[in-house]
Motif scaffolding. Sequence first.
Motif, short mmCIF file in Angstrom:
data_model
loop_
_atom_site.label_atom_id
_atom_site.label_comp_id
_atom_site.label_asym_id
_atom_site.label_seq_id
_atom_site.Cartn_x
_atom_site.Cartn_y
_atom_site.Cartn_z
N ALA A 48 0.78 -1.91 -10.73
CA ALA A 48 0.63 -0.76 -9.81
C ALA A 48 0.25 0.46 -10.62
N THR A 49 -0.07 1.53 -9.93
CA THR A 49 -0.31 2.81 -10.61
C THR A 49 1.03 3.51 -10.79
N THR A 85 1.83 0.26 -4.20
CA THR A 85 0.65 0.42 -5.06
C THR A 85 0.75 1.61 -5.99
N GLY A 134 0.79 -1.22 0.00
CA GLY A 134 0.00 0.00 0.00
C GLY A 134 0.82 1.28 0.00
N GLU A 175 4.92 -4.93 -2.94
CA GLU A 175 3.51 -4.52 -3.01
C GLU A 175 3.29 -3.01 -2.87
#
Length: 487
Positions: A78-79, A62, A36, A60
């Motif tokens: 991911a963005t 994001t 996140g 991970e």
Amino acid sequence: MKAKKLIQKCKVIDIHGDVDIDIKGITSDSRQVKPGFLFIAVEGICTDGHAYIGKAIEQEATLIVYDKPMIEEYFSKATYVRVENSAVALAQIAAAWYGNPSKHLTLVGVTGTNGKTTVATLLYNMVRAMGHSAGLLSTVANYVNDERYPTTHTTLDPILLNEFLRKMVDAGCEYAFMEVSSHAIHQKRVYGLHFEGGIFTNLTQDHLDYHKNMLEYRNVKKSFFDDLPASSFALSNYDDKNGSVMLQNTKAEQYFYSLKTVVDFKGRIVEKHFDGTYIEFSNKPLVVQFVGVFNVYNLLAVYAGALLLGFDRDEVLRVLTLLKPVAGRFQTIRSPRNITAIVDYAHTPDALTNVLNAIHEVLNKRGQVITVVGCGGNRDKTKRPIMAREAVRLSDRVVFTSDNPRFEDPQEILNDMLNGLTEEEKSAVISILDRREAIKTAYALAKPGDVILIAGKGHEDYQEIKGVKHHFDDKEVVDELMNKLAN
């Protein structure tokens, strides 16, 4: 916090993915990425964050912020937000993440080659002595009111910097004072911070291992004042040859201080002693617990800065008489044998010259000056022979020794220093690699009435050798030596 809010002020070139997502943390260090997180890829001096985007994705992250063309294979994981400049975006995102804390503080930045620590720290000490809440970000330590935090850099990276400023706001601080290094300005670490004022101390040779030349070094410093808003003040040392240049293009209200010329804030030295100096600021007499012309310049900057912040002049003058030198800045230790040892952070040619001149001004040929000095490893090599020449020129005896050799061979550093001397000058020099032994030798050479200057490390309580910091404190060594020989 929503990603779209974090990148709101960034100059975005392209977006791949959804920015209407929650971000759980921000970092520019792939090792700190957690699920996140937003990861900002910044090209640094030794490594490029873009090379660690894959690792950030594996951990991970994001959202990835970057400024170089990337392979699109990652876009589905991911963005991705491509910006014009990642270093600038890092500063903007860090400020947004912590709620733009600099806007809730009266923040003053101090820049220059020498004097940054003293000026910033004394302003902080003065404001605290007057009963106000304040924070400090400096080479020696960081403070949130009276709570002390260790420091690793003169100016922190944008995330840590904004985190500290937020701590200050949450603790109710009204004021914040910080050193602003040329590295930090160049690397955009202070980009976007709201400064109420900026102070320039002086400009002499340093950091040419990083900057291409003195012109670039000066222009980087100058850009700090160029970026100040019209609502702030810009205070500069008129007696420095670059003092006026610094403020040429600033939008801020300009002010100057001087010991030589009648300007906004004028000072004068009346008498000099090892335990203090009798001075006049704006025709008001006072005695301060500082030694040397360079320190009077620092105090004059503090005096002027305090008045520009709106403090009462008489109260400022009163507190100036109570202030004490910053740790490792012309710290004086007296021996029972009537020998004076001075520990100072002087690690540039100009700083070393200033300290030695200050000693001579007070000593007035009533004793000899013995200097212990070295140069740091993996730093500007061009200043080594210059510092060696200045040490020999202004001392009766000189002991060359190790400073923080870091990853360099200590003997090679000493050789660089010795190469700046003539054969005759070398005869006044003793080379001892072990710093403790060097200090002991200087003390053994000293006679009653002499002064020993131990230069280069000042407040530091370590010696860095091959990436390891070993405990070493110049003042501690001097205290132990004097106590031992006194008994």
